[in-house]
Design a protein around this motif. Structure first.
Motif, PDB file in Angstrom:
ATOM      1  N   UNK A  19      35.596  36.940  38.634  1.00 47.85           N
ATOM      2  CA  UNK A  19      35.853  36.645  40.046  1.00 47.85           C
ATOM      3  C   UNK A  19      34.821  37.337  40.924  1.00 47.85           C
ATOM      4  N   UNK A  20      34.520  38.576  40.588  1.00 51.65           N
ATOM      5  CA  UNK A  20      33.560  39.346  41.384  1.00 51.65           C
ATOM      6  C   UNK A  20      32.177  38.702  41.309  1.00 51.65           C
ATOM      7  N   UNK A  21      31.718  38.406  40.098  1.00 51.05           N
ATOM      8  CA  UNK A  21      30.387  37.828  39.921  1.00 51.05           C
ATOM      9  C   UNK A  21      30.306  36.461  40.595  1.00 51.05           C
ATOM     10  N   UNK A  22      31.356  35.690  40.395  1.00 53.18           N
ATOM     11  CA  UNK A  22      31.363  34.359  40.981  1.00 53.18           C
ATOM     12  C   UNK A  22      31.281  34.448  42.506  1.00 53.18           C
ATOM     13  N   UNK A  23      32.027  35.384  43.081  1.00 54.41           N
ATOM     14  CA  UNK A  23      32.006  35.545  44.537  1.00 54.41           C
ATOM     15  C   UNK A  23      30.583  35.875  45.004  1.00 54.41           C
ATOM     16  N   UNK A  24      29.882  36.723  44.269  1.00 53.71           N
ATOM     17  CA  UNK A  24      28.532  37.110  44.674  1.00 53.71           C
ATOM     18  C   UNK A  24      27.577  35.931  44.527  1.00 53.71           C
ATOM     19  N   UNK A  25      27.654  35.234  43.406  1.00 52.21           N
ATOM     20  CA  UNK A  25      26.760  34.096  43.177  1.00 52.21           C
ATOM     21  C   UNK A  25      26.965  33.042  44.262  1.00 52.21           C
ATOM     22  N   UNK A  26      28.210  32.772  44.574  1.00 51.48           N
ATOM     23  CA  UNK A  26      28.501  31.730  45.562  1.00 51.48           C
ATOM     24  C   UNK A  26      27.978  32.134  46.936  1.00 51.48           C
ATOM     25  N   UNK A  27      28.153  33.401  47.250  1.00 52.56           N
ATOM     26  CA  UNK A  27      27.705  33.883  48.547  1.00 52.56           C
ATOM     27  C   UNK A  27      26.189  33.746  48.668  1.00 52.56           C
ATOM     28  N   UNK A  28      25.458  34.202  47.640  1.00 49.01           N
ATOM     29  CA  UNK A  28      23.995  34.138  47.667  1.00 49.01           C
ATOM     30  C   UNK A  28      23.548  32.683  47.726  1.00 49.01           C
ATOM     31  N   UNK A  29      24.158  31.870  46.923  1.00 50.56           N
ATOM     32  CA  UNK A  29      23.730  30.472  46.876  1.00 50.56           C
ATOM     33  C   UNK A  29      24.036  29.757  48.182  1.00 50.56           C
ATOM     34  N   UNK A  30      25.186  30.067  48.750  1.00 52.86           N
ATOM     35  CA  UNK A  30      25.557  29.411  49.996  1.00 52.86           C
ATOM     36  C   UNK A  30      24.561  29.774  51.089  1.00 52.86           C
ATOM     37  N   UNK A 110      46.209  47.311  43.789  1.00 58.02           N
ATOM     38  CA  UNK A 110      44.932  46.716  44.201  1.00 58.02           C
ATOM     39  C   UNK A 110      44.818  45.280  43.693  1.00 58.02           C
ATOM     40  N   UNK A 111      45.190  45.067  42.459  1.00 63.02           N
ATOM     41  CA  UNK A 111      45.096  43.713  41.902  1.00 63.02           C
ATOM     42  C   UNK A 111      46.089  42.784  42.590  1.00 63.02           C
ATOM     43  N   UNK A 112      47.299  43.309  42.786  1.00 66.52           N
ATOM     44  CA  UNK A 112      48.301  42.497  43.464  1.00 66.52           C
ATOM     45  C   UNK A 112      47.863  42.184  44.891  1.00 66.52           C
ATOM     46  N   UNK A 113      47.235  43.147  45.545  1.00 65.88           N
ATOM     47  CA  UNK A 113      46.725  42.946  46.907  1.00 65.88           C
ATOM     48  C   UNK A 113      45.659  41.860  46.932  1.00 65.88           C
ATOM     49  N   UNK A 114      44.750  41.910  45.969  1.00 60.48           N
ATOM     50  CA  UNK A 114      43.702  40.884  45.876  1.00 60.48           C
ATOM     51  C   UNK A 114      44.343  39.507  45.699  1.00 60.48           C
ATOM     52  N   UNK A 138      36.570  39.288  48.289  1.00 63.88           N
ATOM     53  CA  UNK A 138      36.910  39.200  46.864  1.00 63.88           C
ATOM     54  C   UNK A 138      36.016  40.143  46.073  1.00 63.88           C
ATOM     55  N   UNK A 139      34.723  40.072  46.360  1.00 59.57           N
ATOM     56  CA  UNK A 139      33.756  40.895  45.648  1.00 59.57           C
ATOM     57  C   UNK A 139      34.074  42.385  45.811  1.00 59.57           C
ATOM     58  N   UNK A 140      34.343  42.786  47.056  1.00 60.64           N
ATOM     59  CA  UNK A 140      34.582  44.212  47.325  1.00 60.64           C
ATOM     60  C   UNK A 140      35.832  44.705  46.604  1.00 60.64           C
ATOM     61  N   UNK A 141      36.919  43.931  46.708  1.00 60.62           N
ATOM     62  CA  UNK A 141      38.158  44.421  46.086  1.00 60.62           C
ATOM     63  C   UNK A 141      38.011  44.424  44.573  1.00 60.62           C
ATOM     64  N   UNK A 142      37.447  43.347  44.019  1.00 64.72           N
ATOM     65  CA  UNK A 142      37.306  43.301  42.568  1.00 64.72           C
ATOM     66  C   UNK A 142      36.472  44.488  42.096  1.00 64.72           C
TER      67      UNK A 142
END
Lengths: 310, 479, 302
Positions: A19-30, A110-114, A138-142
């Motif tokens: 989830x963390x990696x995906x969030x970063x990749x999507x952000x950069x790509x977007x 933390x996980x439940x919060x995410x 997502x990235x920060x919490x993960x």
């Protein structure tokens, strides 16, 4: 430890990392498809992203103006897509629930919060505000969960299974990203890749002795100190694996350790020239196959579907 | 400002705290002094603090009637229930005697059936019990112990006499509240303990573990014990995790177990690991799909045959429910006389036999003043509280009783004793019961660990947690 | 008579299954009327077989197979000597009050009450009314009820399954031996006569054709005053004789099903059963007879 518990820890950790990696990749790509150069290449860029996380969807059939939002939605909110951010967070949280007794309450909270924040975000609010703040959240919490795990869970077998899941997934995804790279790629391409691995700043400190692309590949694949390089991540997996089986490093007591040892030996002694001669695609392809085989071996040894009866 | 507890007025029934003149009983005097010295606002502050601590710790239970399976905390009342040593001595002797007789009954009905042959308990009553487990006939269990853990529900009538309301011999829960309540009260309200030295409850998990070790199969000196839970959605899951942690044993689900060559194992990261004793919190019906419910995934296939072969101990034994069937309850005093040649130390609540036509007539005519319970239900589900019932409810029960008298029992309404309880900032009398827990390894022991449940609604006589009850820390005083 | 019986059950799975657990009631009983002199159970894949005596006194075998297996085959081989008469006579009658006077009666709760596969439904009650009251002679009533099933029910394979209820087979007036046994048991229990289920075999080499010989068979035993348990086969309309071999007794089929089990895996299974029952030619006995005959001849010659 019960196999069920180990399996839940492994999948919880892998899905959080994903989830963390995906969030970063999507952000950069977007962000990169927003400028002129990027928007012309939106389709190949989004296809590359989908390739990294092993997703399949027919972007070619979609109107060019819809490509970005369709791909983004597919990778973020789609429930059918088992590797979308929402799915990863759900899987991670479900597994955390199964092993709640093994986790500290801080980790659980933390996980439940995410989970709660991801479930409460709607595609509409993201369409309105842009995806960046959501993806960063997502990235920060993960990422924070990783820190909370390290700081609040005893570094025993539970932690080692979490550690193994996290670093295995990281090595796996970095390798996947490298696999998609074009050897003649422009420097913008390599920069994007570095950003996706949050490697831009550490990379700047690397001596400039090689071509840009070679340097990026060498850094992300072989760097012994950068925590997202394939080699570094697999070293962590190896260490946890040996602590779990109580086997001395450099030796092996099971098939998973043997497979990983061989792959690490290749990475430890590889030179970037050899790799580019062979071709980055074939090299990372073989590494990917070995990683797949390794994860199957881990599952077979520690949480076999059918146990070996004496 | 009026001191707390000073205005406390008990009702027309036995009050634990106040005597007939409204004065605190001797064992409550020190508590009355301590509480009297605390300001109302300080007291409220502590109540809030306790509730937040409990929520944070996740001391929760699931309410089944709530479709979403909501987790709630069992309301905890700060004012402890105090049991003087003389009372406890009598209670402990009484419940130990009862458990000994019930255990002998279980051994008997699954083997020689002497009590049935001699007509002291009707043969048909046992054989028609939904909990009479025919697979257990002729199966020997380790040490002939069936009831390793039981919770005996006691109430007090208007004269203050302790009566046994029901025996819980299958998988009684509530011990986690006993442990947590004491811990929370010590941390949040240490002054209350001034001048009192209640017997500790902390060692219950260790005593349970030791009792279970003693009933392990003879094949091992160092038995592996596991707690079998139905899983995270079970109402008592919190209790299962707490006990596993405090006992230092593995908490397993059915899917973690595998039986091979008549031996039970856990699936672990180091391969299969033998299990010798299973403290199960799963009902009989779900233990083994080969013998009981074929669709159950909460147990393990082959478990019962391993048990039959003596390769694993299951606690409580399979089939104990026939002894806590409410229709069998009236015969417990007869069991005590039959097996122990003793007179019961604790009396039963009088119970009507609905199989008898004359008694059944009487019950149906007097439903408005009786309590009717389903013989096989527990947790306060499926009962009729006569005085609080509507005519329609009574008519429905009358029909159900006529259709299947074996399914029901009826008892007079016993006015439970009351105890000062905090209700919205005020201290008011509320009804309480008492559930002491009994352990049976090689010998019967009664740890000073008992749960006091309190009905928080005014006048309510139903204390079950599933029906809006709360709990109190229970102090058993030593010599 | 002496029989050898080979009873093979094979499960084939579309895809390999694992963690299979099997319980078998395949070992013939030894009692006053028959003696099982040999019993062997072999299982493929190879595994350890365990056994115990259940609460009815039946011998039960069970085993587990953990690794993946595409096939499970259970072969039971037994040799049984039966000592019942070849043509047993109907016992003399007894009124219900003789049954009620029997002190054993109250201990037979399980054989007087409905059980999972033997329930008292509307169709059953109607059938019972057709047959009539059992008051004056429970023995005659029992034999009559059994004969009534033989005469009025059709033996049709696949009309029913192992889960068919008594009421359903009464409505269909059809079924196989298991259904007929359940119907007779239900009739007995409904009329206050204890009755139990017997699984076993019937030998077909006795001249007239019999039903139920190609697989395991089932019939009913009723508890009759001054006689005790008395077997009747409603499928063939016969009192149990020397051609029958008892495997196990229970409340109904579910207590004594020859092979049952559970396994992990999604694959559907197909089962095949093969029962071969042969009269055993006793070599020793024949030799002894031949020797005696030869000695007799010699003596005559001398």
């Amino acid at each position: 430890m019960l196999s069920r518990v180990a399996e839940s820890l492994w999948w919880m950790s892998r899905n959080l990392e994903r989830a963390e990696t995906l969030a970063r990749i999507l952000d950069v790509n977007y962000t990169r498809t927003m400028d002129r150069y990027g928007s012309e290449h939106a389709l190949p860029h989004w296809n590359a992203v989908l390739g990294i996380v092993g997703m399949q969807t027919q972007l070619e059939l979609i109107a060019p103006s819809e490509v970005a939002s369709t791909a983004l939605h597919y990778c973020t909110f789609s429930s059918e897509n088992r590797t979308s951010i929402v799915s990863c967070v759900r899987i991670a949280r479900q597994n955390a629930l199964y092993v709640r007794g093994e986790l500290s309450s801080e980790v659980w909270e933390a996980i439940n919060g995410l989970y709660l924040s991801v479930e409460s975000s709607s595609p509409r609010s993201i369409a309105r505000d842009g995806p960046s703040s959501f993806l960063r959240h997502v990235r920060d919490i993960a990422q924070a969960v990783g820190g909370i795990i390290d700081a609040t869970i005893s570094h025993d077998e539970v932690w080692d299974f979490l550690q193994m899941g996290r670093f295995f997934e990281r090595a796996y995804l970095t390798n996947r990203m490298l696999r998609g790279i074009d050897p003649s790629a422009s420097s913008i391409e390599s920069q994007t890749l570095l950003q996706m691995c949050c490697a831009s700043e550490p990379f700047a400190k690397v001596p400039h002795a090689m071509s840009e692309t070679d340097r990026v590949v060498a850094f992300l694949l072989l760097d012994p100190a950068f925590p997202r390089s394939v080699r570094f991540a697999l070293r962590e997996v190896d260490a946890s694996l040996h602590r779990i089986s109580q086997t001395a490093g450099g030796t092996y007591s099971n098939e998973a350790e043997r497979m990983l040892g061989r792959l690490l030996a290749i990475l430890d002694f590889a030179q970037i020239g050899e790799i580019t001669n062979e071709g980055l695609g074939p090299f990372t392809g073989r590494a990917g196959d070995r990683l797949d085989a390794f994860s199957i071996a881990v599952e077979r040894i520690y949480f076999p579907r059918i146990p070996v009866a004496s | 400002m009026q001191a707390l507890l000073e205005g406390y007025v008990s009702q027309e029934l036995f009050d634990e705290f106040a005597d007939e003149r409204g004065e605190p009983r001797p064992h409550y005097r020190a508590l009355a002094r301590t509480v009297g010295a605390i300001s109302t606002s300080d007291f409220r502050h502590r109540v809030e603090m306790v509730n937040s601590v409990l929520l944070q710790r996740g001391v929760t239970f699931t309410v089944y009637s709530d479709a979403r399976g909501t987790e709630r905390i069992l309301p905890f009342d700060l004012l402890p229930r105090i049991i003087p040593v003389a009372d406890w001595t009598q209670i402990a002797r009484g419940i130990a005697q009862r458990v000994r007789a019930l255990n002998a009954f279980l051994h008997d009905v699954y083997h020689e059936q002497r009590i049935l042959l001699e007509g002291k308990v009707p043969y048909d009553l046992v054989y028609s019990s939904a909990f009479f487990n025919r697979e257990m006939l002729d199966v020997r269990v380790a040490g002939d112990v069936y009831i390793h853990v039981s919770g005996i529900d006691l109430i007090r009538d208007v004269s203050g006499r302790y009566l046994v309301l029901e025996d819980n011999l299958r998988t009684p829960s509530g011990i986690s509240y006993v442990l947590e309540n004491r811990d929370v009260l010590k941390r949040s309200f240490p002054q209350l303990f001034a001048e009192y030295m209640p017997l500790p409850v902390d060692d219950y998990p260790i005593r349970l573990r030791e009792a279970l070790r003693r009933v392990a199969p003879a094949t091992t000196d160092d038995p592996t014990i596991a707690i079998l839970t139905p899983g995270i959605y079970n109402s008592a899951y919190f209790e299962h995790t707490l006990l596993a942690r405090r006992m230092g044993v593995e908490l397993v689900e059915g899917q973690d177990l595998i039986v091979h060559d008549n031996v039970v194992y856990m699936r672990t990261t180091r391969g299969l690991s033998r299990v010798d004793v299973i403290y199960r919190r799963v009902d009989d019906d779900y233990l083994d799909p080969l013998f009981f419910r074929p669709d159950s995934a909460l147990g393990a296939a082959g478990l019962f045959n391993a048990y039959r072969a003596g390769n694993v101990t299951i606690a409580n034994a399979v089939g104990t429910g026939v002894a806590d069937d409410k229709a069998v309850y009236p015969y417990v005093p007869a069991m005590i006389r039959f097996y122990l040649s003793e007179e019961p130390i604790l009396d039963n609540v009088p119970t009507y036999d609905l199989g008898d036509l004359r008694q059944r007539r009487h019950v149906i005519e007097h439903l408005h003043e009786l309590v009717v319970k389903r013989a096989t239900a527990s947790g306060g589900y499926g009962m009729l509280m006569g005085p609080a019932s509507t005519a329609a409810e009574r008519a429905a029960f009358a029909d159900a009783i006529e259709a299947n008298p074996r399914e029901f029992i009826a008892q007079p309404v016993i006015q439970l004793s009351s105890h000062p309880t905090i209700v919205e900032g005020e201290i008011l009398p509320r009804r309480v019961d008492l559930r002491p827990f009994v352990l049976y390894g090689d010998e019967i022991e009664c740890p000073p660990a008992a749960l006091t449940r309190v009905a928080l609604e005014n006048g309510s006589l139903v204390v079950n947690s599933s029906q809006g009850g709360g709990s109190k820390d229970t102090w058993i005083l030593g010599e | 008579m002496q029989f050898t019986i080979a009873h093979e059950t094979t499960y084939r799975y579309a895809e390999p299954i694992h963690e299979s657990y099997t319980i078998c009631h395949l070992q013939p009983l030894s009692d006053l009327d028959q003696y099982c002199t040999r019993f062997e159970l072999s299982v493929i894949p190879r595994t350890r077989v365990f056994s115990y005596a259940d609460r009815f006194g039946n011998f039960v075998q069970h085993f587990s197979v953990i690794p993946e297996h595409p096939l499970l085959s259970i072969a039971a081989r037994s040799t049984v000597v039966t000592a019942r008469p070849q043509d047993p006579q109907a016992p003399s009658g007894a009124p219900r009050k003789a049954l009620l006077a029997d002190p054993q009666l109250r201990l037979l709760y399980d054989f007087l009450s409905p059980s999972p596969l033997v329930e008292f439904g509307r169709n059953l009650r109607a059938l019972s009314d057709e047959i009539g009251e059992a008051e004056s002679d429970v023995v005659a009533w029992y034999l009559c009820a059994g004969k009534y099933i033989k005469d009025n029910f059709a033996y049709i394979k696949r009309a029913t399954t192992v889960h068919t209820t008594v009421d359903e087979s009464v409505r269909l007036r059809a079924g196989v031996c298991q259904d007929f046994a359940h119907v007779l048991i239900a009739l007995c229990r409904l009329n206050g006569i204890p009755a139990r289920y017997v699984s076993g075999y019937i030998f077909s080499g006795q001249g007239d054709s019999v039903l139920g010989a190609e697989a395991s068979h089932a019939w009913c035993e009723a508890y009759l005053p001054e006689i005790g348990w008395f077997g009747y086969d409603p499928t063939n309309g016969k009192i149990i004789n020397e051609y029958f071999v008892k495997i196990a007794i229970g409340r109904d089929y579910r207590d004594v099903s020859p092979v049952r089990g559970v396994y992990k895996g999604l694959a559907k299974s197909t089962m095949s059963v093969n029962v071969a029952m042969d009269e055993l030619y006793d070599v020793d006995r024949e030799r002894a007879l031949a020797r005696a005959f030869a000695e007799q001849q010699q003596q005559q010659q001398q």
